[in-house]
Design a protein around this motif. Structure first.
Motif, PDB file in Angstrom:
ATOM      1  N   THR A 178       2.927  -5.207   3.888  1.00  0.00           N
ATOM      2  CA  THR A 178       1.993  -4.153   4.285  1.00  0.00           C
ATOM      3  C   THR A 178       1.016  -3.742   3.177  1.00  0.00           C
ATOM      4  O   THR A 178      -0.005  -3.117   3.463  1.00  0.00           O
TER       5      THR A 178
ATOM      6  N   GLU B 252       7.977  -2.326  -2.412  1.00  0.00           N
ATOM      7  CA  GLU B 252       8.501  -2.403  -1.043  1.00  0.00           C
ATOM      8  C   GLU B 252       7.423  -2.922  -0.084  1.00  0.00           C
ATOM      9  O   GLU B 252       7.682  -3.792   0.746  1.00  0.00           O
TER      10      GLU B 252
ATOM     11  N   THR C 199       6.756  -6.586  -0.487  1.00  0.00           N
ATOM     12  CA  THR C 199       7.838  -7.363   0.104  1.00  0.00           C
ATOM     13  C   THR C 199       7.713  -7.454   1.616  1.00  0.00           C
ATOM     14  O   THR C 199       7.905  -8.520   2.197  1.00  0.00           O
ATOM     15  N   ASP C 200       7.358  -6.330   2.258  1.00  0.00           N
ATOM     16  CA  ASP C 200       7.279  -6.368   3.727  1.00  0.00           C
ATOM     17  C   ASP C 200       5.887  -6.753   4.238  1.00  0.00           C
ATOM     18  O   ASP C 200       5.657  -6.789   5.441  1.00  0.00           O
TER      19      ASP C 200
END
Length: 167
Positions: free
Chosen positions: A122, A116, A119-120
């Motif tokens: 961070t 996750e 993907t973002d």
């Protein structure tokens, strides 16, 4: 040890796990106690695997900060390859997420959090303090993403004072 806000999303789990080694010089380890293992859903029997995962994550966080691993560790990719995950598709918008098959498996929760965060965008901002007697994980919120220490008041100040004294 630090006043920083926790990392966003699933990275908070990773940050908390890496920081279970309370003191790198004394070896004080929260995973030695039932209270320290509770947030991760592991028993004393699973503490060894959690420590191995923790140190591989620390090495990745050090790499994000441009530093070599603190010691030889099992590659993070090898540990995450064991993660029982499935892809879940949202019927409303078609978005995909990784979901742990065994919701309590720490390695699966970590793998899903990394996916996750990757993907973002961070994931690279989760770093480890460059102070060799610290190496705590922190989320770098600096505008340029060039943070170096978990806490400027302690690790940063000590490093700057050492540099000043060496001149």
């Amino acid at each position: 040890m630090t006043d920083r806000a926790p990392a966003p999303g699933g990275l908070a789990l990773i940050e908390e796990l890496v920081n279970t080694l309370r003191d790198i010089t004394t070896g004080e380890d929260a995973l030695d106690t039932a209270e320290g293992r509770a947030p991760f859903g592991i028993t004393a029997d699973g503490a060894g695997e959690a420590r191995e995962l923790r140190e591989a994550l620390r090495a990745a966080c050090l790499a994000h900060a441009g530093h070599p691993p603190h010691r030889e560790v099992t590659p993070l990719g090898e540990l995450l390859a064991k993660a029982p995950l499935r892809v879940e598709i949202d019927a409303r918008d078609g978005s995909a997420t990784l979901v742990p098959l065994d919701g309590s498996a720490l390695v699966a929760r970590v793998a899903a959090a990394i996916a996750e965060a990757r993907t973002d965008g961070t994931w690279p901002r989760l770093k480890a303090c460059e102070a060799p007697d610290c190496h705590w994980a922190y989320y770098d919120r600096s505008p340029a993403g060039k943070g170096r220490w978990c806490d400027m008041k302690t690790c940063g100040a000590r490093a700057k004072m050492r540099r000043y004294r060496s001149k």
